[in-house]
Design an enzyme around this catalytic site. Structure first.
Site, PDB file in Angstrom:
ATOM      1  N   ASP A 260       0.828  -1.195   0.011  1.00  0.00           N
ATOM      2  CA  ASP A 260      -0.115   0.050  -0.210  1.00  0.00           C
ATOM      3  C   ASP A 260       0.982   1.376   0.093  1.00  0.00           C
ATOM      4  OD1 ASP A 260      -1.999  -2.024   0.450  1.00  0.00           O
ATOM      5  OD2 ASP A 260      -2.859  -0.836   2.117  1.00  0.00           O
TER       6      ASP A 260
ATOM      7  N   LYS B 257      -7.069   3.287  -2.877  1.00  0.00           N
ATOM      8  CA  LYS B 257      -7.393   3.365  -1.403  1.00  0.00           C
ATOM      9  C   LYS B 257      -7.616   4.681  -1.162  1.00  0.00           C
ATOM     10  CE  LYS B 257      -5.181   2.209   3.011  1.00  0.00           C
ATOM     11  NZ  LYS B 257      -3.697   1.513   3.553  1.00  0.00           N
TER      12      LYS B 257
ATOM     13  N   LYS C  10     -10.395   0.070  -1.857  1.00  0.00           N
ATOM     14  CA  LYS C  10     -10.019  -0.025  -0.445  1.00  0.00           C
ATOM     15  C   LYS C  10     -10.371   1.134   0.250  1.00  0.00           C
ATOM     16  CE  LYS C  10      -6.633  -1.223   3.331  1.00  0.00           C
ATOM     17  NZ  LYS C  10      -5.171  -1.659   3.304  1.00  0.00           N
TER      18      LYS C  10
END
Length: 223
Positions: A91, A153, A182
């Site tokens: 991430d 995300k 996400k």
């Protein structure tokens, strides 16, 4: 149909003062509840990889966290080093300052450098939606789709706000039905998790995974 919340959850502990004992507890909870992944800072990846060995829970590492403002080469190196240490998902945080300065090509090159070092390892790109306009959210989602990134995300959980339903909907509408979205930051209970899933999230980043799967109210603070 009953939602299997556990399969959505990246069980997360990113606090700068997180101890190894807390990280080990995080892993134990993830194995007990069958969460999708455990998400930590890269320095704890070796510990998490050891703790999760033999389980179905994946090891996720954040990169360039939480500011995203470091050198591109440093982000790319950190991603590769985390993967070498056992990370199975990455991430990364975009360079928000570059985006707001109109340096779009540099933002895209930053993402591409990390993605190239990830190879087959899924990459999630953190936008920090609380700092962006809708136009900027769409812009980053489109470049991530072009770069074949696995997920977009919402948030680090370290800025002025976390995941919002309207941002998740916008991200889903932009990337289409296949790419991952996400929702992270301030998702601390089952109702909020369900709202994000209905908005289009396919993964939830939270430190309140146990509360979500058990239907309890989590602490007001946390990721």
């Amino acid at each position: 149909m009953t939602t299997n919340y556990a399969h959505y959850i990246d069980h997360t502990l990113l606090a700068m003062d997180a101890t190894e004992a807390q990280i080990i507890k995080l892993c134990e909870e993830a194995k007990q509840h069958h969460f999708y992944a455990v998400c930590v800072n890269s320095g704890y990846v070796p510990v998490v990889a050891q703790q999760l060995a033999g389980s179905s829970v994946k090891v996720c590492s954040v990169i360039g966290f939480p500011l995203g403002a470091g050198l591109t080469a440093a982000k790319a190196f950190e991603a590769q080093a985390a993967i070498n240490a056992g990370a199975q998902e990455i991430d990364m945080v975009i360079n928000v300052g570059w985006l707001k300065s109109g340096k779009i090509a540099d933002v895209k090159a930053d993402i591409k450098a990390v993605r190239d070092n990830c190879a087959a390892t899924p990459l999630k790109v953190i936008l920090e939606t609380c700092l962006l306009s809708d136009e900027q959210i769409v812009q980053v989602c489109e470049m991530c789709r072009e770069l074949d990134v696995a997920f977009v995300k919402t948030s680090t959980g370290f800025s002025t706000g976390g995941a919002k339903e309207e941002h998740v909907k916008l991200m889903r509408a932009t990337v289409g039905p296949v790419m991952g979205v996400k929702a992270s930051g301030a998702v601390r209970d089952r109702a909020t998790a369900e709202t994000m899933i209905q908005a289009g999230a396919t993964r939830i980043g939270t430190s309140s995974g146990v509360a979500i799967v058990s239907g309890q109210q989590a602490a007001a603070s946390g990721y």
